[in-house]
Design an enzyme around this catalytic site. Structure first.
Site, PDB file in Angstrom:
ATOM      1  N   GLU A  68      -2.994   6.192   4.588  1.00  0.00           N
ATOM      2  CA  GLU A  68      -3.381   7.428   3.907  1.00  0.00           C
ATOM      3  C   GLU A  68      -2.341   8.532   4.035  1.00  0.00           C
ATOM      4  O   GLU A  68      -2.339   9.471   3.246  1.00  0.00           O
ATOM      5  CB  GLU A  68      -4.736   7.876   4.440  1.00  0.00           C
ATOM      6  CG  GLU A  68      -5.829   6.861   4.164  1.00  0.00           C
ATOM      7  CD  GLU A  68      -7.098   7.095   4.963  1.00  0.00           C
ATOM      8  OE1 GLU A  68      -8.096   6.417   4.669  1.00  0.00           O
ATOM      9  OE2 GLU A  68      -7.082   7.953   5.864  1.00  0.00           O
ATOM     10  N   ASP A 248     -17.158   5.360  -4.711  1.00  0.00           N
ATOM     11  CA  ASP A 248     -18.391   4.650  -5.041  1.00  0.00           C
ATOM     12  C   ASP A 248     -19.464   5.685  -5.346  1.00  0.00           C
ATOM     13  O   ASP A 248     -19.203   6.894  -5.326  1.00  0.00           O
ATOM     14  CB  ASP A 248     -18.824   3.762  -3.867  1.00  0.00           C
ATOM     15  CG  ASP A 248     -18.996   4.567  -2.579  1.00  0.00           C
ATOM     16  OD1 ASP A 248     -20.062   5.192  -2.409  1.00  0.00           O
ATOM     17  OD2 ASP A 248     -18.070   4.575  -1.743  1.00  0.00           O
TER      18      ASP A 248
END
Length: 283
Positions: A68, A248
């Site tokens: 990340e 999601d």
């Protein structure tokens, strides 16, 4: 399996340090032929002072996994590293600013510890936290971004927490940093929403929990670290902004989504790096 956590462009030319450059000698306004042309001679002195002060500030950027922050680390110059409390902090220059990067870890405590170290030990004057989250609104979809205007805990007694400094039940993203994040998202071609982020230590992956959180605080997305970072920033009176990409819809498909990885984390990491750099150079 990887969990929904923090994810951590070009440089803005207006924030690049101006370096002396050679040029033709000319007659100065005060007379005297041959006076040397000075860079920035026509600039507003106040604006120049602000620019110079900004260039001295340190920006803290947080993530939870090496992937990340890897691209941002690669783009840093004058790099160094130091370990504190089991976390490796990477120092250097990013987008024309002194910066410190770290993988703080998952959950509220890890995020809070990382944020406090960035501020108290490494002198961060601003915090950027970027990651993925479960979507709680129909205004955006998977892959889009929520910029945190309001951040709160969905799994805590907020009134009791607010009995201690800074006496807040909700935390606010810094308006200037939000505006910079909006501009950076627009430049990167990313759809975004400025809204509410709810934080808790549980992974939200079922409709019952999702609906309970929606009824309790009606957030635009749910995640595991943002409010803790904003809480620490508020304690130290340091500006911060939290960015979340939707991985999601925080329902029964969430686990399958993250396990199967149709949400391309590598693609978002590249986008997140552009957003973070674009944000940093606008501060």
């Amino acid at each position: 399996m990887w969990c929904r956590t923090a994810i951590s462009s070009n440089f803005c030319s207006m924030y690049k340090a101006k370096t002396p450059r050679s040029g033709p000698r000319h007659e100065s306004q005060s007379g005297g032929a041959g006076a040397l042309a000075l860079p920035g001679a026509n600039e507003n002195p106040k604006e120049r002072t602000i620019m110079m002060e900004n260039e001295k500030k340190t920006v803290g950027v947080m993530g939870a996994m090496p992937e990340e922050i890897r691209l941002l680390h690669q783009r840093m110059t004058d790099r160094g590293e130091e370990t504190a409390a089991g976390v490796t902090f990477y120092t250097g220059v990013l987008a024309g600013r002194r910066a410190v990067l770290c993988c703080a870890g998952m959950g509220k405590v890890n995020a809070a510890c990382g944020a406090q170290l960035l501020i108290a030990k490494f002198g961060a004057d601003a915090l950027i936290f970027s990651g993925i989250a479960g979507n709680m609104t129909d205004k955006i979809g998977v892959g889009d971004v929520v910029i945190g205007k309001t951040l709160l805990y969905h799994d805590a007694e907020r009134r009791m927490i607010a009995e201690s400094w800074p006496h807040l039940q909700e935390f606010q993203g810094d308006p200037a940093m939000i505006a910079a994040a909006e501009a950076a998202c627009g430049e990167a071609g990313v759809k975004y929403l400025v809204g509410k982020i709810a934080t808790g230590d549980d992974f939200v992956g079922d409709s019952a929990t999702k609906n309970a959180i929606a009824a309790k605080c009606a957030p635009d997305c749910v995640e595991m670290e943002g409010a803790a970072v904003a809480h620490v920033a508020a304690k130290y009176e340091v500006p911060c902004v939290v960015l979340r990409a939707m991985s999601d819809n925080a329902d029964e498909k969430a686990y399958d989504t993250l396990v199967d990885k149709p949400f391309d984390i590598s693609e978002y990491c590249a986008t997140a790096a552009r957003i973070c750099e674009g944000l940093i150079c606008r501060l």
